[in-house]
Design a protein around this motif. Sequence first.
Motif, PDB file in Angstrom:
ATOM      1  N   PRO A 142      -8.791   0.393   3.781  1.00  0.00           N
ATOM      2  CA  PRO A 142      -7.541   0.969   4.291  1.00  0.00           C
ATOM      3  C   PRO A 142      -6.477  -0.106   4.508  1.00  0.00           C
ATOM      4  CG  PRO A 142      -9.218   0.972   5.998  1.00  0.00           C
ATOM      5  CD  PRO A 142      -9.884   0.500   4.739  1.00  0.00           C
ATOM      6  N   ASP A 176       0.116   4.724   1.360  1.00  0.00           N
ATOM      7  CA  ASP A 176      -0.864   5.489   2.126  1.00  0.00           C
ATOM      8  C   ASP A 176      -0.581   6.972   1.923  1.00  0.00           C
ATOM      9  OD1 ASP A 176      -2.603   6.624   3.926  1.00  0.00           O
ATOM     10  OD2 ASP A 176      -1.873   5.496   5.655  1.00  0.00           O
ATOM     11  N   HIS A 191      -3.959   4.511  -1.298  1.00  0.00           N
ATOM     12  CA  HIS A 191      -5.068   4.689  -0.365  1.00  0.00           C
ATOM     13  C   HIS A 191      -5.025   6.089   0.229  1.00  0.00           C
ATOM     14  CE1 HIS A 191      -8.087   3.968   2.642  1.00  0.00           C
ATOM     15  NE2 HIS A 191      -7.274   4.482   3.536  1.00  0.00           N
ATOM     16  N   ALA A 220      -6.892   1.308  -3.501  1.00  0.00           N
ATOM     17  CA  ALA A 220      -7.414   0.312  -2.560  1.00  0.00           C
ATOM     18  C   ALA A 220      -8.782   0.763  -2.074  1.00  0.00           C
ATOM     19  CB  ALA A 220      -6.456   0.162  -1.385  1.00  0.00           C
ATOM     20  N   TYR A 249       0.846  -1.189   0.000  1.00  0.00           N
ATOM     21  CA  TYR A 249       0.000   0.000   0.000  1.00  0.00           C
ATOM     22  C   TYR A 249       0.884   1.243   0.000  1.00  0.00           C
ATOM     23  CZ  TYR A 249      -4.110  -2.707   1.503  1.00  0.00           C
ATOM     24  OH  TYR A 249      -5.145  -3.590   1.588  1.00  0.00           O
TER      25      TYR A 249
END
Length: 158
Positions: free
Chosen positions: A102, A52, A77, A99, A50
């Motif tokens: 989360p 973020d 995300h 995504a 991911y």
Amino acid sequence: RQLAANASVAIGWSRRTCVITLSGKANWRQGTALQAAAAEAIAKDAKRTYLDLSKCEYLDSTLLGLILQHTGRLLLHGARLRIVSQFREMGIIDVLQFASAPPPTVEARAIAPAPADREQHARLLRAAHESLMEVSKKNRRKFGPAVALMREEEERKD
């Protein structure tokens, strides 16, 4: 300087899931740290990685190009509207993966940008912008002259 001061890259793990967090007003100075985080995810064979962006306020074109280079490996995300607008403006929004849920909560450690190696930064900047240029004519017009200058500079050094 202020842009670099509040920007950071961090990485954390939950089993085989890697979470890279980009925070603040991120620019080319965080490029080597983002590259190092992505390389760690690849080296450790992350099942899912991911990126973020929930704490990220801004991405410059170098970071946009680096994210594009890792398309297919990163699940984005938490991108704020401003960042989504940047993805759209660069013409890359349709190739990025977002995504729906989360990332897992992880204990993250900061990754510092590599020391200022001018040649490494120049290669990173050039490659990132070349990636963006491949996406559209608009990007070729926008970044072509700068990329040409970077190539000339590299050739003079060789």
